[in-house]
Design a protein around this motif. Structure first.
Motif, PDB file in Angstrom:
ATOM      1  N   ARG A  58       0.839  -1.197   0.000  1.00 40.37           N
ATOM      2  CA  ARG A  58       0.000   0.000   0.000  1.00 40.37           C
ATOM      3  C   ARG A  58       0.874   1.247   0.000  1.00 40.37           C
ATOM      4  O   ARG A  58       2.013   1.223   0.441  1.00 40.37           O
ATOM      5  CB  ARG A  58      -0.938   0.009   1.223  1.00 40.37           C
ATOM      6  N   ARG A 141       3.334   3.512  -4.342  1.00 33.50           N
ATOM      7  CA  ARG A 141       3.653   2.303  -3.573  1.00 33.50           C
ATOM      8  C   ARG A 141       5.145   1.986  -3.569  1.00 33.50           C
ATOM      9  O   ARG A 141       5.561   1.007  -2.940  1.00 33.50           O
ATOM     10  CB  ARG A 141       2.870   1.105  -4.134  1.00 33.50           C
ATOM     11  N   GLU A 166      -2.719  -2.675   7.765  1.00 34.18           N
ATOM     12  CA  GLU A 166      -2.106  -2.127   6.552  1.00 34.18           C
ATOM     13  C   GLU A 166      -0.670  -1.701   6.815  1.00 34.18           C
ATOM     14  O   GLU A 166       0.229  -1.969   6.004  1.00 34.18           O
ATOM     15  CB  GLU A 166      -2.921  -0.943   6.042  1.00 34.18           C
ATOM     16  N   ASN A 170       2.933  -3.313   5.260  1.00 37.72           N
ATOM     17  CA  ASN A 170       3.976  -2.506   4.627  1.00 37.72           C
ATOM     18  C   ASN A 170       5.330  -2.702   5.298  1.00 37.72           C
ATOM     19  O   ASN A 170       6.357  -2.809   4.630  1.00 37.72           O
ATOM     20  CB  ASN A 170       3.590  -1.025   4.659  1.00 37.72           C
TER      21      ASN A 170
END
Length: 254
Positions: A58, A141, A166, A170
């Motif tokens: 993301r 991204r 999220e 990452n």
């Protein structure tokens, strides 16, 4: 054979550190969501300038802004318009995000966009391309891991407004990608931390025997890697202004 990067950092440790950091950020709100960084500390600096692109699941940026004199009629909802005069002095809300600049504005290093480039990541975009918006999301991204001097570098991996899972995804992806691309891979990784600009650095990984060369060709590395837990209490994540907390992020300072 060297073990996969994921074997060195447990997802549970990442989840605990990220959760604690996000709680701290919620109690210290700012006009624009603060960035979250992965700090990569190497045992030895690369012999030459090192640069590698890491692709995250993301975007680590809370917003995408478009600077243009002629905005598209069908501007996507997830891209915010900005007038071209904003390029010279970006508003605070844009400084933490990704700024797309219409190529027709001809932004050059040292020109009008110099101040903007220091405040935010500026990316040229061709609005004549029908796929420009999707290309912009893909650019958002991708982050750069650059080591120009020294052994510690920060990579932007998230922001304060992200959902915990999220942000965890990452960080895990950035850890795996960073460990796979640095010279000598995990044998050259001294430590990994997550951090916001005004928080302490929370540990994810620390190698045993970091004072040694530790170049054993991969034999016994699984036993030689020490996994540090990050059971850090929220009140322990306090604001710190020590010189040691300053880490270069491109042209920024943490």
């Amino acid at each position: 054979m060297e073990s996969a990067p994921a074997s060195r950092v447990r997802r549970e440790d990442v989840a605990r550190a990220v959760a604690a950091l996000l709680r701290w950020l919620q109690h210290h709100p700012t006009p624009a969501p603060e960035p979250i960084y992965l700090l990569v500390t190497l045992k030895r600096a690369p012999a030459r300038r090192f640069e590698h692109t890491l692709r995250l699941p993301r975007s680590p940026f809370p917003s995408i802004s478009l600077v243009s004199d002629r905005l598209p009629a069908d501007l996507p909802d997830d891209i915010d318009p900005l007038p071209s005069p904003a390029l010279g002095s970006l508003p605070p809300a844009a400084r933490r995000g990704l700024v797309l600049v219409d190529r027709r504005l001809r932004v050059r290093p040292g020109g009008k966009g110099k101040a903007a480039a220091k405040a935010a990541r500026v990316v040229p975009v061709d609005l004549a391309d029908q796929a420009w918006a999707e290309s912009a999301r893909e650019v958002a991204r991708r982050v750069e891991l650059r080591v120009e001097g020294g052994t510690c570098r920060a990579v932007r991996v998230g922001h304060a407004a992200m959902a915990r899972e999220e942000a965890v995804e990452n960080v895990v992806a950035a850890v795996e990608a960073a460990a796979a691309c640095v010279p000598r891979k995990w044998r050259n990784v001294r430590a990994l931390h997550v951090k916001a600009p005004e928080s302490v650095a929370l540990p994810l990984y620390s190698a045993v025997g970091t004072g040694d060369d530790d170049d054993d060709g991969g034999n016994g590395e699984a036993e030689g890697a020490k996994r540090k837990g990050v059971a850090v209490k929220e009140q322990g994540i306090v604001k710190r202004r020590k010189k040691s907390s300053s880490v270069s992020v491109g042209g920024d300072q943490l």
